[in-house]
Enzyme design. Structure first.
Site, PDB file in Angstrom:
ATOM      1  N   CYS A  15       0.993  -1.120   0.149  1.00 12.95           N
ATOM      2  CA  CYS A  15       0.078  -0.071  -0.092  1.00 12.95           C
ATOM      3  C   CYS A  15       0.915   1.148  -0.081  1.00 12.95           C
ATOM      4  CB  CYS A  15      -0.879   0.108   1.197  1.00 12.95           C
ATOM      5  SG  CYS A  15      -2.087   1.367   1.108  1.00 12.95           S
ATOM      6  N   GLU A  53      -3.438   1.189  -6.529  1.00  7.83           N
ATOM      7  CA  GLU A  53      -2.671   0.012  -6.957  1.00  7.83           C
ATOM      8  C   GLU A  53      -2.298   0.140  -8.540  1.00  7.83           C
ATOM      9  OE1 GLU A  53      -0.043  -1.483  -6.442  1.00  7.83           O
ATOM     10  OE2 GLU A  53      -0.826  -2.162  -4.671  1.00  7.83           O
TER      11      GLU A  53
END
Length: 223
Positions: free
Chosen positions: A2, A105
């Site tokens: 992340c 992402e």
């Protein structure tokens, strides 16, 4: 992993959801990046309440000689977090929630990488499982944090093999309970979040640079 996320929810909404108190000010964020200050909820020192605070994103262990080590510790793998020297003490004593309402992402598509925005279908705030630390040195005092990651659920597996650990319900209360330090209780919380409550869509490459901090970062784009 992340490495970028958003937090657009209002402070009073977050305080109500997580039962916290705070004196900080929050502005809508569309492209939060490592080494920046991020909103987190933790138990107060006397463990009688919860507080929403700002922490440096990139955990600096209390024993570190150079705070720059935090640049490499924005994430901690859930599978090893209880044993790794950099994280094991915080895992037992200094757990927190890193607050978000979506994250990014990148998926390789041909020669390029396409960013995607991932959020809850109902756009509710998200509580990432985090750890925090207190570091002193060189005349500085820094409180920092890291986000724990786990293997990807089915939705995320099409983008990356890792995802942040997302906590909800009773797990939030247990995670913030300073009287609990048993890995057998904590470790099961670090599983992938159910993908049927989440959605992902492609967004502009504007998000590739943390200098871009506007709502355009989360707007869907045609592929």
């Amino acid at each position: 992993m992340c490495g970028r996320y958003t937090l657009r929810a209002r402070l009073n909404q977050l305080l109500q959801i997580y039962g916290a108190q705070s004196e900080v000010e929050l502005m809508p964020r569309y492209n939060i990046a490592p080494t920046q200050d991020v909103a987190a909820v933790r138990s107060t020192a006397d463990a009688n309440a919860r507080e929403l605070v700002l922490l440096h994103w990139g955990l600096i262990p209390s024993w570190a000689k150079d705070p720059k080590i935090g640049n490499r510790m924005i994430n901690a793998r859930g599978e090893t977090v209880a044993e790794k020297p950099s994280f094991r003490t915080a895992f037992k004593r200094r757990r927190c929630l890193v607050l978000a309402d979506g994250f990014y992402e990148w998926r390789k598509e041909g020669k390029a990488k396409q960013p995607y925005y991932i959020r809850m279908k109902d756009e509710a705030p998200i509580a990432f499982a985090g750890l925090w630390e207190h570091w002193k040195g060189n005349g500085l005092t820094i409180e920092s944090c890291t986000i724990i990651t786990t293997s990807a659920n089915q939705l995320m597996s099409e983008l990356h093999d890792r995802m942040p650990v997302i906590l909800s319900g009773q797990d939030i209360d247990t995670w913030l309970d300073q009287t609990i330090d048993d890995p057998e209780i904590l470790q099961p919380m670090l599983d992938p979040y159910p993908d049927d409550e989440m959605e992902a869509y492609p967004v502009s490459t504007l998000v590739n640079s943390p200098k871009h901090e506007t709502s355009e970062c989360i707007e869907p784009v045609a592929k």
